[in-house]
Scaffold this motif. Structure first.
Motif, PDB file in Angstrom:
ATOM      1  N   ALA A 166      81.151  16.937  47.514  1.00  4.76           N
ATOM      2  CA  ALA A 166      80.931  16.155  48.742  1.00  4.76           C
ATOM      3  C   ALA A 166      79.784  16.758  49.529  1.00  4.76           C
ATOM      4  CB  ALA A 166      82.203  16.132  49.581  1.00  4.76           C
ATOM      5  N   ARG A 167      79.718  18.088  49.549  1.00  7.79           N
ATOM      6  CA  ARG A 167      78.636  18.735  50.320  1.00  7.79           C
ATOM      7  C   ARG A 167      77.281  18.504  49.670  1.00  7.79           C
ATOM      8  NH1 ARG A 167      81.588  24.059  51.406  1.00  7.79           N
ATOM      9  NH2 ARG A 167      82.834  23.561  53.238  1.00  7.79           N
ATOM     10  N   VAL A 168      77.181  18.707  48.330  1.00  4.93           N
ATOM     11  CA  VAL A 168      75.853  18.538  47.709  1.00  4.93           C
ATOM     12  C   VAL A 168      75.416  17.076  47.753  1.00  4.93           C
ATOM     13  CG1 VAL A 168      75.791  20.574  46.208  1.00  4.93           C
ATOM     14  CG2 VAL A 168      76.746  18.461  45.330  1.00  4.93           C
ATOM     15  N   GLU A 169      76.390  16.165  47.627  1.00  5.35           N
ATOM     16  CA  GLU A 169      76.015  14.742  47.637  1.00  5.35           C
ATOM     17  C   GLU A 169      75.568  14.289  49.019  1.00  5.35           C
ATOM     18  OE1 GLU A 169      78.315  12.638  43.948  1.00  5.35           O
ATOM     19  OE2 GLU A 169      79.124  12.356  45.950  1.00  5.35           O
ATOM     20  N   SER A 170      76.152  14.871  50.047  1.00  6.19           N
ATOM     21  CA  SER A 170      75.791  14.434  51.410  1.00  6.19           C
ATOM     22  C   SER A 170      74.476  15.048  51.846  1.00  6.19           C
ATOM     23  CB  SER A 170      76.878  14.855  52.388  1.00  6.19           C
ATOM     24  OG  SER A 170      76.869  16.257  52.486  1.00  6.19           O
ATOM     25  N   GLY A 171      74.002  16.042  51.094  1.00 13.15           N
ATOM     26  CA  GLY A 171      72.749  16.698  51.475  1.00 13.15           C
ATOM     27  C   GLY A 171      72.986  17.674  52.625  1.00 13.15           C
ATOM     28  N   GLU A 172      74.293  17.889  52.948  1.00 11.81           N
ATOM     29  CA  GLU A 172      74.649  18.811  54.032  1.00 11.81           C
ATOM     30  C   GLU A 172      74.340  20.242  53.663  1.00 11.81           C
ATOM     31  OE1 GLU A 172      78.801  19.089  55.212  1.00 11.81           O
ATOM     32  OE2 GLU A 172      78.682  16.920  55.473  1.00 11.81           O
ATOM     33  N   ASN A 173      74.416  20.507  52.344  1.00 15.82           N
ATOM     34  CA  ASN A 173      74.185  21.865  51.850  1.00 15.82           C
ATOM     35  C   ASN A 173      72.730  21.990  51.457  1.00 15.82           C
ATOM     36  OD1 ASN A 173      76.496  23.253  51.977  1.00 15.82           O
ATOM     37  ND2 ASN A 173      76.809  23.439  49.765  1.00 15.82           N
ATOM     38  N   PRO A 174      71.818  22.171  52.384  1.00 15.55           N
ATOM     39  CA  PRO A 174      70.428  22.209  51.944  1.00 15.55           C
ATOM     40  C   PRO A 174      70.183  23.435  51.070  1.00 15.55           C
ATOM     41  CG  PRO A 174      70.623  22.762  54.270  1.00 15.55           C
ATOM     42  CD  PRO A 174      71.991  22.468  53.795  1.00 15.55           C
ATOM     43  N   ILE A 175      69.384  23.241  50.036  1.00 11.63           N
ATOM     44  CA  ILE A 175      69.086  24.395  49.174  1.00 11.63           C
ATOM     45  C   ILE A 175      67.968  25.198  49.832  1.00 11.63           C
ATOM     46  CG2 ILE A 175      69.864  23.479  46.954  1.00 11.63           C
ATOM     47  CD1 ILE A 175      66.909  22.646  46.495  1.00 11.63           C
ATOM     48  N   HIS A 176      67.915  26.472  49.493  1.00  8.84           N
ATOM     49  CA  HIS A 176      66.869  27.344  50.055  1.00  8.84           C
ATOM     50  C   HIS A 176      66.045  27.903  48.916  1.00  8.84           C
ATOM     51  CE1 HIS A 176      68.760  26.974  53.924  1.00  8.84           C
ATOM     52  NE2 HIS A 176      69.927  27.260  53.359  1.00  8.84           N
ATOM     53  N   PRO A 177      65.063  27.126  48.420  1.00 15.74           N
ATOM     54  CA  PRO A 177      64.298  27.602  47.262  1.00 15.74           C
ATOM     55  C   PRO A 177      63.394  28.785  47.619  1.00 15.74           C
ATOM     56  CG  PRO A 177      63.971  25.252  47.655  1.00 15.74           C
ATOM     57  CD  PRO A 177      64.594  25.821  48.866  1.00 15.74           C
ATOM     58  N   ALA A 178      63.306  29.709  46.665  1.00 18.82           N
ATOM     59  CA  ALA A 178      62.406  30.863  46.813  1.00 18.82           C
ATOM     60  C   ALA A 178      61.923  31.215  45.412  1.00 18.82           C
ATOM     61  CB  ALA A 178      63.178  32.029  47.415  1.00 18.82           C
ATOM     62  N   VAL A 179      60.895  32.045  45.317  1.00 22.63           N
ATOM     63  CA  VAL A 179      60.405  32.431  43.994  1.00 22.63           C
ATOM     64  C   VAL A 179      61.400  33.419  43.387  1.00 22.63           C
ATOM     65  CG1 VAL A 179      58.510  33.517  42.743  1.00 22.63           C
ATOM     66  CG2 VAL A 179      58.029  32.099  44.745  1.00 22.63           C
ATOM     67  N   VAL A 180      61.878  33.074  42.213  1.00 23.05           N
ATOM     68  CA  VAL A 180      62.892  33.933  41.579  1.00 23.05           C
ATOM     69  C   VAL A 180      62.654  33.956  40.064  1.00 23.05           C
ATOM     70  CG1 VAL A 180      64.462  31.979  41.811  1.00 23.05           C
ATOM     71  CG2 VAL A 180      65.401  34.139  41.197  1.00 23.05           C
ATOM     72  N   SER A 181      62.968  35.086  39.443  1.00 23.00           N
ATOM     73  CA  SER A 181      62.748  35.218  38.002  1.00 23.00           C
ATOM     74  C   SER A 181      63.828  34.444  37.247  1.00 23.00           C
ATOM     75  CB  SER A 181      62.801  36.700  37.627  1.00 23.00           C
ATOM     76  OG  SER A 181      63.220  36.843  36.297  1.00 23.00           O
ATOM     77  N   ALA A 182      63.391  33.606  36.313  1.00 25.25           N
ATOM     78  CA  ALA A 182      64.349  32.795  35.542  1.00 25.25           C
ATOM     79  C   ALA A 182      65.255  33.709  34.719  1.00 25.25           C
ATOM     80  CB  ALA A 182      63.587  31.848  34.624  1.00 25.25           C
ATOM     81  N   GLU A 183      64.662  34.767  34.170  1.00 24.17           N
ATOM     82  CA  GLU A 183      65.440  35.678  33.322  1.00 24.17           C
ATOM     83  C   GLU A 183      66.538  36.366  34.149  1.00 24.17           C
ATOM     84  OE1 GLU A 183      63.159  38.636  31.255  1.00 24.17           O
ATOM     85  OE2 GLU A 183      64.989  39.661  30.606  1.00 24.17           O
ATOM     86  N   LYS A 184      66.182  36.746  35.371  1.00 24.54           N
ATOM     87  CA  LYS A 184      67.173  37.430  36.231  1.00 24.54           C
ATOM     88  C   LYS A 184      68.355  36.494  36.512  1.00 24.54           C
ATOM     89  CE  LYS A 184      67.822  39.864  40.586  1.00 24.54           C
ATOM     90  NZ  LYS A 184      69.070  39.203  40.831  1.00 24.54           N
ATOM     91  N   MET A 185      68.046  35.209  36.748  1.00 23.32           N
ATOM     92  CA  MET A 185      69.119  34.258  37.036  1.00 23.32           C
ATOM     93  C   MET A 185      70.046  34.106  35.835  1.00 23.32           C
ATOM     94  SD  MET A 185      67.867  31.250  39.495  1.00 23.32           S
ATOM     95  CE  MET A 185      66.882  30.480  38.302  1.00 23.32           C
TER      96      MET A 185
END
Ligand code: ADP
Length: 448
Positions: A281-300
Motif C-alpha cells: 500500500a505504501r509503495v503503490e501510493s508513492g508515500e514511501n519515496p525512494i532515496h536514490p544514491a550512488v551505490v555499488s551493485a556488487e555491495k547490494m
C-alpha cells in the motif's frame, strides 16, 4: 458544335467562291499580284468573321455546360440543359456529376457519423495540423475547456499542460505514439494522455479521465493500510502469548501443544501478510519515496545474500555468485536490497530441483548499456510462459498450495516490481517448465 462548324464551312466555301469570282471579274484588267492580294484580303476577312462566330457559339455552349454542372437546386439539376453542340456530351457529364455528388455525400455522412461517435465519447479528443494548430476537437474537449477551443489557433494557446503538449510534439516531430499522465489540465483532475501522428500530417491526442479510478484506488489502499495496521497489534499479542505458553507451560498435552503450534504458524503467516500489504500500500501510493544514491551493485548483492543466509542454510540450498561487474547504480540501497533478498528467497523456496534436491541458486550482475542487470537464477521446476506476466500481479500464485505451505503471501513480486519501476528499471522472468527460472531486473547505471 458539329452543326455550327458545318454551317460555317459551307458558308465559307460559298462566300469564298463568290468573292473569288467577283474579284476576278472586277480586276480582270489588273496585274496578277493585285488580284492575288485582293483575294487574300477577302479570304482573311471572311475567316475572321467565321472565327468570331465559332468562338461565340463555343462560349455560349460552354457557359450552359458550366451552369448545368454546378446547378445547385434540385429543379436545376433535373432539367436537361440546352447545350447546343455539346448536347451529346451531356449524358457523360451528368453521370460523372452524379457520381461525384454521391461520393461527396457518402464522405460527408461518414464524417458526420465519426464526429457523432467522437462527440459521444467520454474521452477528450483534439486534432492539430502539422504546425500545431487546432483542426478539430470533440464535444467533451470543448466543454472541458469552456469555449477556449478555436479552430486554427495554436494548441499552446489553448492547452497549457506540458504533458499534453509534449505528447503532441513527439507525435508531430518523431511520428511516435506516446503516453503520459497529465495532472495540470484541470485542477484536481488526472488524465491519461495518448497522442499519435495522423497519416498525411498532424497529430491527435486522446485524454482519458482517471480521476475517479485513482480516487477509488487511493481509498482502497488507505483501507488496506488501515486494516493491516489495526491487525498488527492483536496478531503480535496472539503470537507472543502462544510462544510464551509453548516455552513455559510444562503441563501442556501433546495435542494442546500441536494446536498452539498451528495457531502460532497461522498468526505468523497473517503477520507477514499484513506487513506485505502495508508495504505494498505504501509503495503503490508513492508515500514511501525512494532515496536514490550512488551505490555499488556488487555491495547490494552481497548485503542481500548476507540477509537471507539463514533462510538459504535452513533450506539446505546452495547459493553462488556468478558474473559480478564492477558497476555503480543510482538506487535506494534498502529498497533494492529488499528486492534482491525477496528474489533469492523465492529461488530458495521454489527452485528446488524436480528430483527433490535442495535448490541451487546463482546471483549475478552485469553492466548492459546504461543499466546494471541483476539476475537470480535457479534450476527448479520453472514457470510456464502463460504465468510470466501475471506472477507480478498481487496475490497471483502459480501453485497456491505450495506458496501457502512455504509461507508465501503472493505479494513479494508485486512489491519488487513497484520498487524497480520507481527506480526507472524493468523486471521480468525468463523460464521454461522443468528448465528452472531466472528473475532479472535492471537499474540505471552511473557512468564513470
Ligand atoms: P509468494 O509469497 O507466494 O512467494 P511472490 O509474489 O513472491 O509470492 O511470488 C508469486 C508466485 O510466483 C509464487 O507463488 C510462485 O508460484 C511463483 N514464483 C516466484 N518465484 C519463483 C521461482 N523462482 N520459481 C518458480 N516459481 C516462482
Amino acid at each position: 458544335m458539329k452543326r455550327t462548324i458545318t454551317g460555317i464551312a459551307v458558308l465559307l466555301c460559298v462566300v469564298t467562291a463568290l468573292a473569288a469570282f467577283g474579284a476576278g471579274w472586277a480586276l480582270s484588267g489588273s496585274p496578277v499580284w493585285l488580284r492575288f492580294v485582293t483575294l487574300a484580303a477577302i479570304m482573311l476577312g471572311i475567316s475572321l468573321v467565321a472565327i468570331a462566330i465559332i468562338s461565340g457559339a463555343l462560349r455560349r455552349d460552354a457557359s450552359s455546360l458550366r451552369l448545368a454542372i454546378v446547378a445547385s437546386t434540385p429543379e436545376q439539376q433535373s432539367n436537361r440543359p440546352d447545350l447546343g453542340d455539346f448536347q451529346d456530351l451531356w449524358p457523360a457529364f451528368d453521370a460523372a456529376r452524379q457520381k461525384i455528388r454521391s461520393q461527396i455525400a457518402a464522405v460527408e455522412e461518414e464524417r458526420a457519423k465519426l464526429a457523432a461517435v467522437l462527440d459521444s465519447m467520454q474521452d477528450l479528443v483534439v486534432a492539430v495540423d502539422s504546425a500545431g494548430r487546432i483542426q478539430w476537437a470533440n464535444e467533451p474537449m470543448r466543454r472541458e475547456l469552456e469555449g477556449a477551443v478555436r479552430h486554427g489557433q495554436a494548441i499552446v494557446h489553448t492547452i497549457r499542460d506540458p504533458e499534453v503538449l509534449l505528447c503532441l510534439q513527439v507525435a508531430l516531430d518523431d511520428g511516435l505514439v506516446t503516453q503520459r499522465r497529465s495532472t495540470s489540465l484541470k485542477p484536481g483532475r488526472i488524465f491519461e494522455v495518448n497522442a499519435g501522428p495522423i497519416p498525411g500530417g498532424g497529430a491527435v491526442a486522446v485524454l482519458h479521465d482517471l480521476t475517479r479510478i485513482e480516487q477509488v484506488e487511493r481509498t482502497q489502499r488507505e483501507f488496506i493500510a488501515n486494516v493491516s495496521h489495526e491487525l498488527r497489534t492483536p496478531l503480535t499479542s496472539i503470537s507472543g502469548y502462544v510462544e510464551t505458553l509453548l516455552d513455559f507451560e510444562r503441563s501442556l498435552s501433546l495435542q494442546s501443544r500441536e494446536f498452539l503450534e498451528t495457531i502460532l504458524k497461522n498468526a505468523t503467516r497473517m503477520t507477514r501478510l499484513t506487513e506485505d500489504l502495508l508495504v505494498l500500500a505504501r509503495v503503490e501510493s508513492g508515500e514511501n519515496p525512494i532515496h536514490p544514491a550512488v551505490v555499488s551493485a556488487e555491495k547490494m548483492v552481497r548485503d542481500a545474500v548476507a540477509s537471507v543466509r539463514g533462510i538459504v542454510r535452513d533450506a539446505g540450498a546452495k547459493l553462488d555468485l556468478g558474473v559480478m561487474d564492477d558497476v555503480n547504480v543510482m538506487a535506494d540501497a534498502d529498497a533494492t536490497t529488499q528486492v534482491l533478498s525477496n528474489l533469492i528467497e523465492n529461488a530458495t523456496k521454489y527452485g528446488r530441483a524436480t528430483t527433490g534436491e535442495p535448490a541451487r541458486i546463482e546471483v549475478s550482475v552485469e553492466q548492459k548499456g546504461g543499466y546494471a542487470e541483476f539476475r537470480i537464477r535457479d534450476w527448479g521446476a520453472g514457470i510456464a510462459s502463460e504465468h510470466h506476466e501475471r506472477i507480478f500481479e498481487r496475490f497471483y500464485r502459480v501453485d497456491k498450495a505450495r506458496s501457502r505451505e512455504t509461507g508465501g503471501t503472493g505479494l513479494g513480486l508485486a512489491i519488487a516490481r513497484h520498487i524497480v519501476m520507481q527506480h526507472g528499471g524493468n523486471i521480468w522472468v525468463e523460464s521454461r517448465l522443468t528448465q528452472g527460472s531466472t528473475f532479472a531486473f535492471t537499474l540505471p547505471a552511473v557512468q564513470g
